[in-house]
Design a protein around this motif. Structure first.
Motif, PDB file in Angstrom:
ATOM      1  N   TRP A 130       0.841  -1.202   0.000  1.00 30.61           N
ATOM      2  CA  TRP A 130       0.000   0.000   0.000  1.00 30.61           C
ATOM      3  C   TRP A 130       0.869   1.241   0.000  1.00 30.61           C
ATOM      4  O   TRP A 130       1.999   1.211   0.478  1.00 30.61           O
ATOM      5  CB  TRP A 130      -0.929   0.015   1.221  1.00 30.61           C
ATOM      6  N   GLN A 131       0.322   2.326  -0.486  1.00 38.23           N
ATOM      7  CA  GLN A 131       1.058   3.598  -0.501  1.00 38.23           C
ATOM      8  C   GLN A 131       0.885   4.282   0.850  1.00 38.23           C
ATOM      9  O   GLN A 131      -0.007   5.102   1.032  1.00 38.23           O
ATOM     10  CB  GLN A 131       0.542   4.481  -1.633  1.00 38.23           C
ATOM     11  N   SER A 186      -1.142   7.660   5.701  1.00 41.36           N
ATOM     12  CA  SER A 186      -1.162   7.647   4.238  1.00 41.36           C
ATOM     13  C   SER A 186      -1.878   8.897   3.761  1.00 41.36           C
ATOM     14  O   SER A 186      -2.421   9.665   4.555  1.00 41.36           O
ATOM     15  CB  SER A 186      -1.849   6.387   3.704  1.00 41.36           C
ATOM     16  N   GLU A 232      -5.895   3.175   2.005  1.00 43.58           N
ATOM     17  CA  GLU A 232      -4.549   2.628   2.158  1.00 43.58           C
ATOM     18  C   GLU A 232      -4.204   2.466   3.644  1.00 43.58           C
ATOM     19  O   GLU A 232      -3.634   1.459   4.053  1.00 43.58           O
ATOM     20  CB  GLU A 232      -3.529   3.554   1.494  1.00 43.58           C
TER      21      GLU A 232
END
Length: 159
Positions: free
Chosen positions: A72-73, A99, A104
Motif C-alpha cells: 500500500w502507498q 497515508s 490505504e
C-alpha cells in the motif's frame, strides 16, 4: 517505520502526534489499540504475561511493516507492542498507519494487526481462577492472515 517492543505503557495521542509531525501530505491516520480483556473463551482473566524473543521479534515486526509499505502507498507506520505482565484494561499494542488516503491506511493497519495476532513471535499466557494457560491464535485469526496470502506460523510456545 518505527517498531518498539517495550514493557511501559504508551500514550496514543502523543504517539500519533509524533508520527504525524512535519508531514503535511498525511491525509489519513488509521490506528488500532488492543487491550487486555478480563474474559477470554468464557474464562475470567486476572492477569496476562507476554513473552518474546528480543531481536527476532523486532526484525519480524520491521519485516511486516516493510511488507505493508510494499502493498500500500503508506507514508509511515508505527507498531508498539508491550511485553511482560499486564492487567485487564492495560493497553497491549498500538498499530498506527499514515497515508494520503484512508483506504490505504485502513488496509495496511488491518494487515499489520492480522499478522501480529497470528505470526509475530509473541507468546501469551493468561492467568485466572483455573490457573495459567498459554493462549493459541484462533482459527479466525489464521483465516484473517490467510486473506492477505500469508500462512500463520503459529510457532511453539516457550517452556
Amino acid at each position: 517505520m518505527p517498531v518498539r517492543v517495550q514493557t511501559q505503557d504508551f500514550d496514543l495521542g502523543a504517539e500519533v502526534a509524533a508520527l504525524r509531525a512535519g508531514r503535511p501530505g498525511v491525509g489519513a491516520v488509521a490506528a488500532f489499540v488492543g487491550t487486555v480483556r478480563d474474559i477470554n473463551d468464557g474464562a475470567g482473566v486476572s492477569a496476562m504475561e507476554l513473552e518474546h524473543y528480543p531481536g527476532m521479534t523486532e526484525k519480524a515486526l520491521d519485516d511486516i511493516v516493510a511488507e505493508a509499505g510494499r502493498r500500500w502507498q503508506i507514508i509511515d507506520a508505527l507498531v508498539i507492542h508491550r511485553v511482560g505482565p499486564l492487567q485487564p484494561m492495560d493497553q497491549i499494542v498500538l498499530v498506527a498507519v499514515l497515508s494520503a488516503h484512508r483506504g490505504e491506511a485502513f488496509a495496511a493497519c488491518e494487515f499489520i494487526m492480522d499478522y501480529l495476532k497470528t505470526a509475530a513471535p509473541f507468546w501469551k499466557k493468561e492467568h485466572g481462577a483455573a490457573g495459567a494457560r498459554w493462549v493459541d491464535a484462533r482459527e479466525s485469526d489464521d483465516r484473517a492472515l490467510a486473506k492477505w496470502g500469508i500462512a500463520s506460523s503459529n510457532a511453539g510456545k516457550p517452556e
